[in-house]
Scaffold this motif. Structure first.
Motif, PDB file in Angstrom:
ATOM      1  N   GLY A 164       0.824  -1.202   0.000  1.00 55.88           N
ATOM      2  CA  GLY A 164       0.000   0.000   0.000  1.00 55.88           C
ATOM      3  C   GLY A 164       0.853   1.244   0.000  1.00 55.88           C
ATOM      4  O   GLY A 164       2.023   1.224  -0.409  1.00 55.88           O
ATOM      5  N   ARG A 165       0.279   2.305   0.490  1.00 54.04           N
ATOM      6  CA  ARG A 165       0.937   3.606   0.412  1.00 54.04           C
ATOM      7  C   ARG A 165       2.228   3.630   1.223  1.00 54.04           C
ATOM      8  O   ARG A 165       2.269   3.135   2.369  1.00 54.04           O
ATOM      9  CB  ARG A 165      -0.021   4.678   0.906  1.00 54.04           C
ATOM     10  CG  ARG A 165       0.369   6.095   0.521  1.00 54.04           C
ATOM     11  CD  ARG A 165      -0.772   7.052   0.752  1.00 54.04           C
ATOM     12  NE  ARG A 165      -0.455   8.398   0.328  1.00 54.04           N
ATOM     13  CZ  ARG A 165      -1.323   9.407   0.347  1.00 54.04           C
ATOM     14  NH1 ARG A 165      -2.562   9.189   0.779  1.00 54.04           N
ATOM     15  NH2 ARG A 165      -0.961  10.618  -0.052  1.00 54.04           N
ATOM     16  N   THR A 166       3.266   4.179   0.646  1.00 60.47           N
ATOM     17  CA  THR A 166       4.537   4.352   1.330  1.00 60.47           C
ATOM     18  C   THR A 166       5.085   5.722   0.958  1.00 60.47           C
ATOM     19  O   THR A 166       4.492   6.453   0.169  1.00 60.47           O
ATOM     20  CB  THR A 166       5.512   3.212   0.974  1.00 60.47           C
ATOM     21  OG1 THR A 166       6.632   3.244   1.870  1.00 60.47           O
ATOM     22  CG2 THR A 166       6.000   3.324  -0.475  1.00 60.47           C
ATOM     23  N   HIS A 167       6.223   6.083   1.531  1.00 54.77           N
ATOM     24  CA  HIS A 167       6.711   7.452   1.333  1.00 54.77           C
ATOM     25  C   HIS A 167       7.577   7.607   0.093  1.00 54.77           C
ATOM     26  O   HIS A 167       7.513   8.639  -0.587  1.00 54.77           O
ATOM     27  CB  HIS A 167       7.495   7.904   2.575  1.00 54.77           C
ATOM     28  CG  HIS A 167       6.625   8.125   3.771  1.00 54.77           C
ATOM     29  ND1 HIS A 167       5.881   9.269   3.961  1.00 54.77           N
ATOM     30  CD2 HIS A 167       6.362   7.323   4.837  1.00 54.77           C
ATOM     31  CE1 HIS A 167       5.201   9.183   5.094  1.00 54.77           C
ATOM     32  NE2 HIS A 167       5.479   8.016   5.639  1.00 54.77           N
ATOM     33  N   LEU A 168       8.397   6.587  -0.208  1.00 52.27           N
ATOM     34  CA  LEU A 168       9.346   6.700  -1.319  1.00 52.27           C
ATOM     35  C   LEU A 168       9.449   5.383  -2.052  1.00 52.27           C
ATOM     36  O   LEU A 168       9.375   4.307  -1.447  1.00 52.27           O
ATOM     37  CB  LEU A 168      10.734   7.102  -0.805  1.00 52.27           C
ATOM     38  CG  LEU A 168      10.839   8.442  -0.069  1.00 52.27           C
ATOM     39  CD1 LEU A 168      12.146   8.521   0.696  1.00 52.27           C
ATOM     40  CD2 LEU A 168      10.711   9.610  -1.047  1.00 52.27           C
TER      41      LEU A 168
END
Length: 306
Positions: A164-168
């Motif tokens: 799912g969503r991650t920063h980089l």
């Protein structure tokens, strides 16, 4: 994903004095199950011209040879300009892929138009089941550092349900939508090598897109085969570009604190350690990297975030 809905994927890889390594990746790509790809190899002015080798052994590949070494950012930008795919996969030439690695990445992008970039799970090639990347933390705005989740841990499936969503994303393997590239622009070529994909991720997020980690996809990374482990090249660009990233992406008090930390805390300690160890070569390389940012040589306004 239905067989009638396989969007074209443009796979871009750079070659620089490592044609054997590049050919190993291309062999790996020949075995994948995703049916709709174009593969683009960009040669960054290798000392020995690999044109004949690539074209003879891999006639299906679109081969582009640059007249000079444009670095990671510049070389990939050449490939992106030549790409026709809905999605662009930047893939390091020191990687090898699983046969079914591409389908989960594409399915993730297709299911959510807000996703601009996604990266697979990455393991170290030479250390069986040892993780390199399973998502990323955010860049700390004061230390200008992030870390890859799962780094050096044995892969026991502990992150397989944490996609799912991650920063980089990870620069060794990142799938980017052409729409995100159109809105955020190409990679910043002044980085040349290192931090350019992090800067790109931040710009893509500012353009309104998300970054995602896809654990169902797996890529193996041989890491640092092209530039050499702990090389002067690594030291120079990682040092220089850490400061450049801060200058391009931070503002006001965050930028001030980051520059104080990097230039007046980290730099003196690193330089002192090099002197104590009588490592004068690394001392000169590090000092050159920091000196690149002298205000009278590199105007501050040149590096404001886009």
């Amino acid at each position: 994903m239905k067989t009638t809905k396989y969007p074209l994927i443009s796979i871009i890889t750079l070659n620089y004095n490592q044609v054997e390594l590049t050919c190993q990746l291309l062999d790996s790509l020949r075995a994948i199950t995703y049916p709709n790809i174009e593969t683009i190899v960009v040669d960054n002015a290798s000392a020995i011209n690999p044109t004949d080798t690539i074209r003879e052994c891999f006639p299906e590949v679109k081969f582009i040879r640059n007249e000079e070494n444009l670095g990671f950012a510049g070389g990939n930008n050449v490939g992106i300009r030549a790409a026709k795919g809905k999605y662009i996969l930047m893939l390091n030439n020191d990687t090898e892929v699983m046969t079914d690695f591409l389908e989960p990445l594409v399915a993730t992008m297709e299911q959510n138009p807000k996703i601009g970039v996604c990266s697979p799970k990455i393991q170290f090639y030479h250390t069986k089941n040892r993780l390199q990347y399973a998502g990323s933390t955010a860049i700390n705005p004061y230390r200008v550092a992030s870390y890859a989740i799962g780094y050096q841990q044995p892969d026991q499936g502990q992150f397989d349900h944490q996609g799912g969503r991650t920063h980089l994303a990870h620069g060794a393997a990142m799938l980017v939508s052409s729409e995100a590239i159109e809105l955020a622009g190409l990679m910043e070529e002044s980085f040349f090598l290192y931090y350019e994909e992090l800067d790109w991720c931040e710009r893509i997020k500012r353009a309104g897109f998300e970054i995602h980690f896809v654990p169902q996809s797996l890529v193996l990374h041989k890491e640092s085969m092209t530039v050499g482990k702990q090389s002067a090249l690594q030291l120079y660009y990682k040092t220089r570009n850490r400061v450049l990233f801060a200058r391009r992406n931070f503002r006001h008090i965050k930028l001030f604190i980051a520059l104080v930390y990097l230039l007046f805390l980290v730099a003196p300690v690193r330089l002192g350690k090099f002197l104590v160890a009588r490592n004068f070569r690394s001392f000169r390389v590090y000092l050159k990297a920091i000196s690149w940012h002298c205000i009278w040589l590199q105007p501050f306004s040149n590096f404001q975030k886009s």
